[in-house]
Design an enzyme around this catalytic site. Structure first.
Site, PDB file in Angstrom:
ATOM      1  N   ASP A  18       0.856  -1.192   0.000  1.00 37.50           N
ATOM      2  CA  ASP A  18       0.000   0.000   0.000  1.00 37.50           C
ATOM      3  C   ASP A  18       0.895   1.246   0.000  1.00 37.50           C
ATOM      4  OD1 ASP A  18       1.022   0.000   2.549  1.00 37.50           O
ATOM      5  OD2 ASP A  18      -0.886  -0.379   3.533  1.00 37.50           O
ATOM      6  N   ASP A  63      -7.934  -7.543   0.138  1.00 35.69           N
ATOM      7  CA  ASP A  63      -7.001  -7.940   1.203  1.00 35.69           C
ATOM      8  C   ASP A  63      -7.652  -7.593   2.525  1.00 35.69           C
ATOM      9  OD1 ASP A  63      -6.317  -4.893   0.954  1.00 35.69           O
ATOM     10  OD2 ASP A  63      -5.429  -5.560   2.843  1.00 35.69           O
ATOM     11  N   CYS A  74     -13.400 -28.601   5.086  1.00 37.05           N
ATOM     12  CA  CYS A  74     -12.207 -27.824   4.735  1.00 37.05           C
ATOM     13  C   CYS A  74     -11.022 -28.753   4.445  1.00 37.05           C
ATOM     14  CB  CYS A  74     -11.853 -26.856   5.860  1.00 37.05           C
ATOM     15  SG  CYS A  74     -10.410 -25.831   5.481  1.00 37.05           S
ATOM     16  N   CYS A 131      -7.761 -27.785   4.580  1.00 31.78           N
ATOM     17  CA  CYS A 131      -6.493 -27.230   5.083  1.00 31.78           C
ATOM     18  C   CYS A 131      -5.786 -28.208   6.028  1.00 31.78           C
ATOM     19  CB  CYS A 131      -6.720 -25.888   5.772  1.00 31.78           C
ATOM     20  SG  CYS A 131      -7.301 -25.994   7.471  1.00 31.78           S
ATOM     21  N   CYS A 187      -7.487 -28.594   9.471  1.00 30.44           N
ATOM     22  CA  CYS A 187      -8.714 -29.402   9.475  1.00 30.44           C
ATOM     23  C   CYS A 187      -8.448 -30.861   9.121  1.00 30.44           C
ATOM     24  CB  CYS A 187      -9.752 -28.783   8.545  1.00 30.44           C
ATOM     25  SG  CYS A 187     -10.424 -27.240   9.220  1.00 30.44           S
ATOM     26  N   HIS A 238      -6.290 -22.155   8.871  1.00 32.62           N
ATOM     27  CA  HIS A 238      -7.672 -22.467   8.488  1.00 32.62           C
ATOM     28  C   HIS A 238      -8.427 -21.232   7.987  1.00 32.62           C
ATOM     29  CE1 HIS A 238     -11.743 -23.816   8.346  1.00 32.62           C
ATOM     30  NE2 HIS A 238     -12.070 -22.804   9.131  1.00 32.62           N
TER      31      HIS A 238
END
Lengths: 374, 374
Positions: free
Chosen positions: B90, B262, B300, B302, B305, B331
């Site tokens: 930014d 974002d 999920c 991930c 998980c 997660h």
């Protein structure tokens, strides 16, 4: 169930393989400490990547939080924390004497107050074994008392009680799939250590632990005690030197016939920004690393050293980013595990004794310069 | 150097591919935030495993610590933090207005005091671009002023200054390998947003950012502003809605033609023990999870998980173990990245608009129940 096969010897140093329900440990081995069912800041994947084989967890902590019954309900410690390889739990004795707020010891056991909330609890040999059976580690410990090592009279009393508690621990054991080790005590008193070694060696256990060392005595005293104890232990059982140690301690321990070690040092140092390195322990917060593009240790094969510069890790420390602790923990643990891998090779090819002075010089140098760099 | 190809459209929603020096971004995309050159508690390996493509870092923070010159000397931000995929910085404007201790704005720039040590610094459009060129992200931002969205008179003044600063930012740019986006401002004032959209769209930039939203206005106001702005933007440039947002914001943003998002929300929630889950956001410290053997989200994919139970994560939280933050961050970020993957599929097969109500219902439910579960 538990078989220990010695594959090579070099004077008192030896390599071996200890079979457990969760795999075979190649010894000598260094175990990272996961006090609360987690090696601080690391995932099990990180531990696998650094080739960790044995992980230790603490009975006292897990009994208090989340509770050993809960861990059992969740399928035991291996499943709870998702560590598929061998695990070891201590007896809780050392933590009761070092962490609990107050404690009152009697022949039957110890009553103490939790360091977390002051609540009152009681450990006996039977209770310690019951907790460890709920946790389900592959290697468990008899309940013991760790005394002030310099007080001969009290150390004798504590040692004798530890022997009675070892017999009660053995009698209390129900699970056949856990290797219950007796613990040699006796402070820094050669006569007591000798008596304790003979007694614990006489018990029918698959391994033997040596407790009450690295608790404030000198290195010289520790070596003297090992020189008294290990020659009295049976060759065919693994020997575990509890809570030890520094890299020098590992080298000196192996030279005196020790097979298993554990210590919080690598991860504790990491949280204080200190990293093992060839030219001396580095305090990575030091401004001199701000633009240092080298890894912590150019010879190290860990993820941290393969990936990140000292400059980046220093930035993380200064910016108070938790990733710093993760990255240094990975390196510090790998450094000790790599040292043990190297030692196993030296013992196997018969060059260990010849290499001890060089190894000690490298690591002593490390320790000394660490103080300066820190 | 920077090409944006739209691959499918579904009403105002679209999928595309934005080519950068560090790879092609598939849009719509959600970028995890690595404020201080690290997505808090995660390694780059974790980010790759959850299929993160774009990572944002903050100019204000990196300028103060470790310093943009140092990052340049270390080979730029990608090399410093070892993130090989696209990055975005930014302008530092928003942080100067939200974090710095004091600030004094004039036509030329802003003088402010560091929130870290109170030292005095000055940002101008030229300085912001110079810093971002030292950092070396693929996508960089023109320097802008984010005003109180409800103050029409001041928002107009700030918007006009932002436009002059955008022109100066463009003029100051030296590196051709960074995509410099102008930023649309104008608070929650439809007339100002329209004027700003037309002006920023008229500049020769490879993409356009929309700033000054999700700063306290209602969801309704944010949607109204997007409804004013996006129809005025050229179709063939990616649109980046800065600092947004929640799962609902992502769905609503894509529906209004946004391509890049974002937000710190997933990692910030993780540090406060809160996890995205199908039946509502979970506060994993809650005692009801003590014996819950399910993963956070059974659907999920991930690492967290696939590997750990809610009971284990709750234990880590209660025991104050940092691994909890790491596991929940993995997660939560994966949940949003997976949502974007799903949205890209829906847009591509023409079912996105039809799926919006269902997606919103799932995620709104999540948000609402989260308050109860928490």
């Amino acid at each position: 169930m538990f078989e220990f096969q010695i594959s090579s010897k070099n004077d008192r140093a030896r390599t071996g393989a200890f079979t457990t329900p969760h795999g075979t440990l190649l010894t000598p081995v260094f175990a990272p400490v996961g006090t609360q069912a987690t090696v601080k800041t690391l995932t099990p994947e990180h531990l696998k990547e650094i080739n960790a084989s044995l992980v230790l967890s603490n009975t006292y902590h897990l009994y208090l939080r989340p509770g050993d019954e809960l861990v059992r309900e969740m399928g035991g410690l291996h499943r709870f924390m998702q560590w598929p390889r061998p695990m070891l739990t201590d007896s809780g004795g050392f933590q009761v004497f070092s962490l609990a707020q107050t404690r009152k010891i009697d022949e039957d056991g110890v009553t103490f107050k939790s360091h977390i909330d002051g609540s009152t609890h009681r450990f006996t040999p039977e209770k310690s074994i019951a907790i460890q059976e709920n946790l389900g580690a592959d290697i468990i410990m008899a309940f013991d008392e760790c005394s002030d090592p310099n007080d001969h009279a009290y150390s004798k009393l504590a040692m004798e009680r530890t022997h009675r508690w070892a017999e009660r621990s053995l009698k209390a054991q129900k699970r056949p799939d856990q290797a219950l080790f007796g613990i040699v005590q006796g402070g820094v008193q050669a006569d007591l250590r000798e008596e304790s070694a003979r007694f614990i060696a006489s018990l029918d256990t698959p391994g033997i632990a040596i407790g009450g060392l690295s608790v404030g005595e000198t290195k010289h005293e520790m070596h003297d005690m090992l020189d008294v104890v290990t020659p009295l232990l049976p060759e065919d059982k693994p020997r575990y030197l509890m809570g030890v140690g520094t890299p020098e301690d590992l080298i000196n321990g192996v030279a005196r016939g020790i097979d298993i070690f554990d210590c919080v040092l690598p991860t504790r140092l990491a949280r204080h920004h200190s990293a093992f390195a060839p030219d001396g322990r580095l305090n990575l917060m030091n401004a001199s690393f701000a633009r240092d593009e080298r890894p912590i240790d150019e010879a190290c094969d860990c993820y941290t050293c393969r990936t990140f510069t000292r400059a980046y890790i220093r930035h993380l420390i200064v910016a108070k980013e938790l990733l710093a602790g993760t990255l240094i923990s990975i390196h510090n643990l790998r450094a000790l595990i790599r040292l043990m891998e190297m030692i196993r090779i030296y013992v196997a090819d018969g060059t260990f004794q010849a290499n001890v002075p060089g190894l000690l010089k490298q690591w002593s140098n490390n320790a000394k310069r660490g103080v300066i760099a820190g």
